[in-house]
Design an enzyme around this catalytic site. Structure first.
Site, PDB file in Angstrom:
ATOM      1  N   ASP A 216       0.878   3.160   4.527  1.00  0.00           N
ATOM      2  CA  ASP A 216      -0.178   3.956   3.898  1.00  0.00           C
ATOM      3  C   ASP A 216      -1.174   4.480   4.918  1.00  0.00           C
ATOM      4  O   ASP A 216      -1.539   5.643   4.903  1.00  0.00           O
ATOM      5  CB  ASP A 216      -0.888   3.138   2.798  1.00  0.00           C
ATOM      6  CG  ASP A 216      -1.342   1.754   3.268  1.00  0.00           C
ATOM      7  OD1 ASP A 216      -1.164   1.411   4.455  1.00  0.00           O
ATOM      8  OD2 ASP A 216      -1.869   1.002   2.432  1.00  0.00           O
TER       9      ASP A 216
ATOM     10  N   GLY B  17       0.781  -1.240   0.000  1.00  0.00           N
ATOM     11  CA  GLY B  17       0.000   0.000   0.000  1.00  0.00           C
ATOM     12  C   GLY B  17       0.809   1.284   0.000  1.00  0.00           C
ATOM     13  O   GLY B  17       0.341   2.322  -0.439  1.00  0.00           O
TER      14      GLY B  17
ATOM     15  N   ASP C  95      -4.624   2.254  11.404  1.00  0.00           N
ATOM     16  CA  ASP C  95      -5.961   2.082  11.984  1.00  0.00           C
ATOM     17  C   ASP C  95      -5.787   1.587  13.413  1.00  0.00           C
ATOM     18  O   ASP C  95      -5.537   2.372  14.308  1.00  0.00           O
ATOM     19  CB  ASP C  95      -6.779   1.130  11.097  1.00  0.00           C
ATOM     20  CG  ASP C  95      -8.232   1.032  11.549  1.00  0.00           C
ATOM     21  OD1 ASP C  95      -8.647   1.853  12.382  1.00  0.00           O
ATOM     22  OD2 ASP C  95      -8.958   0.151  11.059  1.00  0.00           O
TER      23      ASP C  95
ATOM     24  N   ASP D  28      -5.536  -0.266  -1.894  1.00  0.00           N
ATOM     25  CA  ASP D  28      -6.279  -1.163  -2.780  1.00  0.00           C
ATOM     26  C   ASP D  28      -7.572  -1.672  -2.176  1.00  0.00           C
ATOM     27  O   ASP D  28      -7.788  -1.631  -0.964  1.00  0.00           O
ATOM     28  CB  ASP D  28      -5.419  -2.390  -3.090  1.00  0.00           C
ATOM     29  CG  ASP D  28      -5.338  -3.332  -1.883  1.00  0.00           C
ATOM     30  OD1 ASP D  28      -4.935  -2.875  -0.790  1.00  0.00           O
ATOM     31  OD2 ASP D  28      -5.717  -4.512  -2.006  1.00  0.00           O
TER      32      ASP D  28
HETATM   33  P1  5GP Z   1      -4.082  -1.634  11.271  1.00  0.00           P
HETATM   34  O1  5GP Z   1      -3.166  -2.796  11.402  1.00  0.00           O
HETATM   35  O2  5GP Z   1      -3.488  -0.330  11.777  1.00  0.00           O
HETATM   36  O3  5GP Z   1      -5.437  -1.883  11.880  1.00  0.00           O
HETATM   37  O4  5GP Z   1      -4.413  -1.453   9.722  1.00  0.00           O
HETATM   38  C1  5GP Z   1      -3.473  -0.902   8.887  1.00  0.00           C
HETATM   39  C2  5GP Z   1      -3.338  -1.677   7.593  1.00  0.00           C
HETATM   40  O5  5GP Z   1      -4.611  -2.091   7.110  1.00  0.00           O
HETATM   41  C3  5GP Z   1      -2.717  -0.792   6.551  1.00  0.00           C
HETATM   42  O6  5GP Z   1      -1.364  -1.179   6.342  1.00  0.00           O
HETATM   43  C4  5GP Z   1      -3.548  -1.031   5.311  1.00  0.00           C
HETATM   44  O7  5GP Z   1      -2.880  -1.947   4.473  1.00  0.00           O
HETATM   45  C5  5GP Z   1      -4.829  -1.669   5.774  1.00  0.00           C
HETATM   46  N1  5GP Z   1      -5.943  -0.700   5.790  1.00  0.00           N
HETATM   47  C6  5GP Z   1      -6.514  -0.137   6.874  1.00  0.00           C
HETATM   48  N2  5GP Z   1      -7.519   0.673   6.536  1.00  0.00           N
HETATM   49  C7  5GP Z   1      -7.608   0.622   5.183  1.00  0.00           C
HETATM   50  C8  5GP Z   1      -8.458   1.277   4.215  1.00  0.00           C
HETATM   51  O8  5GP Z   1      -9.358   2.079   4.508  1.00  0.00           O
HETATM   52  N3  5GP Z   1      -8.213   0.990   2.907  1.00  0.00           N
HETATM   53  C9  5GP Z   1      -7.240   0.119   2.507  1.00  0.00           C
HETATM   54  N4  5GP Z   1      -7.106  -0.075   1.209  1.00  0.00           N
HETATM   55  N5  5GP Z   1      -6.410  -0.501   3.384  1.00  0.00           N
HETATM   56  C10 5GP Z   1      -6.596  -0.244   4.712  1.00  0.00           C
HETATM   57 MG    MG Z   2      -0.774  -2.230   4.486  1.00  0.00          MG
END
Ligand code: 5GP
Ligand code: MG
Length: 176
Positions: free
Chosen positions: A97, A41, A100, A156
């Site tokens: 990218d 991403g 969350d 994506d």
């Molecule tokens: P976390 O591990 O912080 O919950 O999520 C982060 C990862 O989830 C990022 O590296 C990304 O690849 C994916 N991600 C989280 N939210 C989104 C979103 O709204 N769109 C996309 N395409 N990927 C997301």
């Molecule tokens: Mg990612």
């Protein structure tokens, strides 16, 4: 797209400002900075970021998959490809990218910390409002974004839409 949240020119301006802030932070370090882009991403973000950064730098790649295939809900972060470079004793900046829950960033930072870097920071283009549930925060943040599933500028859905130049929210009927 159902909505465009950030247009190309707005992203470009913000990425340049981030690049300057990062360059200021690392201006005095000995040796090159090692950037660790989290694939896939972050590819567009990191490509633009490093060209706006007047610093000696190296890349070490890592591939982590959090949203495999057609899911818009995070799973456990899985390391698909291990870190391609040696970060022992290096100043390291992890680039992702979107932040969350922070589990992806926390898992990558954990792997890097095992190699004993000289310093470790992180930069994300987007940050969602996970609030108190977030396990880790980033040092450099492009934009705060509402809790939509966003695509474009590297992000994506089912590996599609990474080349869309803006960042937007997909139309409901395209998510299945
Ligand atoms: P976390 O591990 O912080 O919950 O999520 C982060 C990862 O989830 C990022 O590296 C990304 O690849 C994916 N991600 C989280 N939210 C989104 C979103 O709204 N769109 C996309 N395409 N990927 C997301
Ligand atoms: Mg990612």
């Amino acid at each position: 797209m159902a909505r465009v949240l950030f247009r190309e020119d707005e992203i470009r301006a913000r990425v340049r400002a981030l690049a300057n802030a990062i360059a200021d932070t690392y201006a005095g370090i000995e040796g090159p900075l090692t950037l660790v882009p989290v694939l896939s991403g972050s590819i567009i973000f990191v490509a633009d970021l490093i060209r706006a950064m007047p610093l000696r730098l190296k890349l070490a790649l890592i591939h982590v998959s959090t949203y495999p295939g057609r899911t818009t809900r995070a799973g456990e972060p899985k390391t698909v490809m291990a870190l391609t470079g040696d970060v022992n004793g290096k100043h390291v900046l992890v680039v992702d990218d979107i932040l969350d829950s922070g589990r992806t960033l926390a898992s990558v930072c954990g792997l890097i910390r095992e190699q004993k870097p000289a310093s470790l920071r992180s930069a994300v283009l987007l940050r969602k409002p996970a609030g108190a549930q977030r396990v880790i925060d980033a040092d450099f943040i492009g934009f705060d974004v509402s809790d939509f599933f966003v695509v474009g500028y590297g992000l994506d859905y089912d590996d599609l839409y990474r080349n869309y130049p803006h960042i937007g929210v997909l139309r409901e009927e395209l998510i299945r």
